[in-house]
Design a protein around this motif. Sequence first.
Motif, short mmCIF file in Angstrom:
data_model
loop_
_atom_site.label_atom_id
_atom_site.label_comp_id
_atom_site.label_asym_id
_atom_site.label_seq_id
_atom_site.Cartn_x
_atom_site.Cartn_y
_atom_site.Cartn_z
N GLY A 44 0.84 -1.19 0.00
CA GLY A 44 0.00 0.00 0.00
C GLY A 44 0.88 1.25 0.00
O GLY A 44 2.03 1.22 -0.43
N ARG A 45 0.35 2.33 0.50
CA ARG A 45 1.12 3.57 0.55
C ARG A 45 2.17 3.46 1.65
O ARG A 45 1.84 3.22 2.81
N ASN A 75 3.39 2.05 -9.69
CA ASN A 75 3.29 2.95 -8.54
C ASN A 75 3.80 4.34 -8.91
O ASN A 75 4.74 4.50 -9.68
N ARG A 76 3.18 5.36 -8.32
CA ARG A 76 3.66 6.73 -8.48
C ARG A 76 4.59 7.01 -7.30
O ARG A 76 4.18 6.93 -6.14
N ASP A 140 2.12 7.00 -4.24
CA ASP A 140 1.96 5.66 -3.68
C ASP A 140 3.12 5.30 -2.77
O ASP A 140 2.95 4.63 -1.75
N SER A 141 4.33 5.73 -3.16
CA SER A 141 5.53 5.41 -2.38
C SER A 141 6.38 6.65 -2.23
O SER A 141 6.60 7.38 -3.20
#
Length: 202
Positions: A44-45, A75-76, A140-141
């Motif tokens: 997840g984040r 992922n962004r 996201d990360s």
Amino acid sequence: MRRHSLILEKAASEASPPNRTTEPLPKITRSGVYAEIVRRFFHGRTVIAVMAAGSGRAAAHICGRLAADLAASGNRVVVADVSAMLHMGPLCDPAACHPGTAPNVWTWPSPAGERVEFFKSAPPAASADNLIQSLHRVFDSVLLACPAPETEPAAAGIAALADAVVLAAEAGQTTKQQVGRAQRELQSAGATLAGCILLRRS
């Protein structure tokens, strides 16, 4: 050219947070280093700090490789420069991100003052914690590229805001004393230390 070796073994048990496992993580072959980190820590984040255990650009190098692997999965990702964070004024612009070298990767802060278009409205962040939370809501990360505590003592406090911290060491350059000092600084700051990546020159 660098070769990557994942040590990612737990630091001494006294440096581990209470109620967390202290068994060593498995050693990973060269091809699986970053994939294994992504598998273990990014659910997840997620916010992960990579802290240099000595001088050099090991932390930034590892963040770049991790960002590329995460972005390849859709992922962004943003890589935030903690040195810049520590030396900016009282208000930081979380939207001041610059497109990175790979699709879906951005770097903060932008050297040219650019702002990412997908920030709805990003009020200035009054603290590092506010800034990281703002980035966390949009990306996201979040990867925090942290300098060594010996050059930036306040970096350990920023790293402690992450979900976990990975130390970055360079074979033939980083000393055991530098690794030990970084571990102690992170422990004092209350950070969750996940392990260490050793970069070896091939």
